[in-house]
Design a protein around this motif. Structure first.
Motif, PDB file in Angstrom:
ATOM      1  N   GLU A   1       0.479   3.691  -3.071  1.00 53.22           N
ATOM      2  CA  GLU A   1      -0.288   4.804  -2.498  1.00 53.22           C
ATOM      3  C   GLU A   1      -1.782   4.462  -2.418  1.00 53.22           C
ATOM      4  O   GLU A   1      -2.636   5.225  -2.855  1.00 53.22           O
ATOM      5  CB  GLU A   1      -0.035   6.094  -3.274  1.00 53.22           C
ATOM      6  N   LEU A   2      -2.065   3.297  -1.854  1.00 60.85           N
ATOM      7  CA  LEU A   2      -3.446   2.849  -1.710  1.00 60.85           C
ATOM      8  C   LEU A   2      -4.122   3.508  -0.505  1.00 60.85           C
ATOM      9  O   LEU A   2      -3.454   3.924   0.437  1.00 60.85           O
ATOM     10  CB  LEU A   2      -3.492   1.325  -1.505  1.00 60.85           C
ATOM     11  N   THR A   3      -5.423   3.563  -0.559  1.00 62.20           N
ATOM     12  CA  THR A   3      -6.224   3.971   0.596  1.00 62.20           C
ATOM     13  C   THR A   3      -7.164   2.829   0.956  1.00 62.20           C
ATOM     14  O   THR A   3      -7.903   2.336   0.102  1.00 62.20           O
ATOM     15  CB  THR A   3      -7.047   5.231   0.285  1.00 62.20           C
TER      16      THR A   3
ATOM     17  N   ALA B   1       0.824  -1.217   0.000  1.00 60.06           N
ATOM     18  CA  ALA B   1       0.000   0.000   0.000  1.00 60.06           C
ATOM     19  C   ALA B   1       0.856   1.263   0.000  1.00 60.06           C
ATOM     20  O   ALA B   1       0.383   2.327  -0.396  1.00 60.06           O
ATOM     21  CB  ALA B   1      -0.938   0.013   1.200  1.00 60.06           C
TER      22      ALA B   1
END
Lengths: 331, 331
Positions: B267-269, B263
């Motif tokens: 750049e995951l949310t 992540a």
């Protein structure tokens, strides 16, 4: 000149054998180029990922080629009118004592605005911006929050914790890997509480340090730190996923966090980021943190290793957590 | 009247012994109250958590007391002028065939606006709103996204996938637990691809179904589904953490996701949510989904079990994945 090349790729923990120091003739700058004598170079945890031959957000280092990374130095020869000899510049060709670059690939910095040029590799540079963006933009820090920072004595964590205090955190808690670092966090950086994660389970120590829970977790470590933080996070808590240094050298996947499902009922937000996509925040960052620096309100200890030949060992020490604050190599 | 009480708390998978059917005199409504003859009651996965004696976002069921949950029925006696006899109302006292409530604790619904009153427990009710909020607000779905929904043949997943298609998803992929459900997703609900998670590792089947990766993951399952989704998520991907049915009956914590550190670079949310904090979206939801329903553009299969005595077994079947669409009990 000398440069350090990637001699082989590590499996698990890197060793000195993965690096090779090579002597070369010092190059001449071509048209539009400058020759920089590097004064300081940076070693950073993200470089460990670049030693693997896997696609990631930064290209891997190439076997037999010099490593690279942030460096600051003085222009000693110039064929570019806008970057004169004597200028102090920041650029991306570390791991060598001299570098030739196109003038467009260097950024002039003001040596008078910093206690040492190496500050542009740390507090006023990438790691400082990482702390600033991660806390304020990614974790959406708000005045009154209780904040937990892992790897808190490192280059990013030490700034994240100080910015949280200066921005009005209710309570800032840090974890680190030695009693000395724990004292540094509390006595010198003004953390409200800190603990040595080697002393007892992180979950227990965090609960004791934050009996009312935490609102923000700045994660530099991953693994059991992240699991403990998920457990202590309050409703609507926020996590900035910045690094996972606990597992960079693991050859098996980590077992933690095993409690991510708690994020449902607590309505948590976990968000990963890499600082290079947030350079637009540099002016705000420099204005705010620079003012705190001039006012003596923010501290930036560095761990300085002398000489290019010591860079591989310094990098390995960084991965083992031997630094306090930013680890830099003085060339 | 009859009601179902919690006879004992399960450890791991619940059994019929945890429930007790009790006969009582039908109560009379007091001043300001109504007596409702329940027509349908809901069983939902979140009720499993309420069988444990642990604090969560909903209070646990009490030993020896009736369970509760969403129900829809007809007012058969009323001491409240604004809720007349004959009105169809939605309320929170399921697991019984008659309920007495304060008029303020029921919400009148229009039986003519739905194919069956049970729609107010599913497509036009809590599970539909959960799908709507999770996809649009939590996962921040955008036209052109590729979306993966786990538990896609369930009450929430089937709506989430259809809303994604109707809102302009590039591609919608679903997972389910039988070949029949997989056919239902593709042939009846218009999913672009679907797979049976029991056939092969989720990671492999998801990669095959989404060779260009996914942008949004709507998680009803947790565990290896979440791990596979993290692996397939594209840069800036978003995860709505809605449920983790794979682990509700586990007595040991899950090992997954072991790849959460991905992540950072992607750049995951990841964001957890519970629908009860998003009731303000009900008018938007009813307007948009209601219009699709009237136009025949959205489908709402239900699995209907007859009789209160069958409710415990229906609930256990829900946890085993025996339902397609919303599981309801017809009283």
């Amino acid at each position: 000149m000398q440069e350090i090349r990637l001699a082989s790729r590590p499996s698990g923990w890197p060793t000195a054998d993965n690096f090779e120091l090579v002597e070369l003739p010092t190059p001449e700058p071509g048209p539009g180029q400058v020759l920089v004598r590097n004064q300081f170079m940076s070693v950073d945890p993200y470089m460990r990922g670049r030693m693997n031959d896997v696609e990631s957000y930064v290209a891997p280092f190439q076997l037999g080629k010099p490593l690279d990374g942030a460096a600051v130095g003085e222009v000693v020869a110039s064929n570019a009118a806008d970057v004169p000899v004597g200028a102090t510049v920041l650029h991306g060709l570390g791991w060598r004592d001299y570098a030739v670059l196109d003038a467009a690939h260097v950024r002039a910095v003001d040596p008078a605005a910093a206690p040492t040029p190496s500050a542009y590799l740390g507090l006023l540079g990438m790691t400082g911006l990482t702390a600033y963006v991660g806390l304020l933009d990614i974790a959406q820090f708000r005045e009154g929050d209780t904040v937990f920072v892992s790897g808190a004595a490192g280059a990013v964590g030490s700034v994240a914790g100080q910015v949280a205090k200066l921005r009005g955190a209710k309570r800032v808690i840090g974890s680190a890997g030695s009693a000395e670092k724990v004292r540094y966090l509390v006595d010198e950086l003004g953390f409200d509480a800190a603990f040595n994660y080697k002393d007892a389970p992180v979950r227990d120590q965090l609960r004791e340090a934050a009996p009312d829970g935490i609102d923000v977790y700045f994660d530099n470590v991953g693994g059991d730190h992240l699991e403990a933080a998920i457990s202590s996070l309050n409703k609507y808590g926020r996590v900035a996923l910045c690094g996972a240094i606990a597992q960079y050298n693991d050859t098996a996947p980590p077992a933690a966090p095993r409690n991510l499902a708690l994020a449902i009922g607590k309505e948590l937000t976990l968000r990963g980021f890499i600082v290079s996509n947030h350079n637009k925040r540099m002016p705000d960052f420099v204005a705010e943190v620079g003012a705190w620096l001039r006012a003596g309100q923010i501290s930036a200890q560095e761990t300085v290793v002398e000489g290019l030949a010591g860079a591989p060992e310094a990098f390995l020490g960084l991965l083992r957590g031997e630094n306090t604050g930013k680890m830099v190599i003085k060339l």
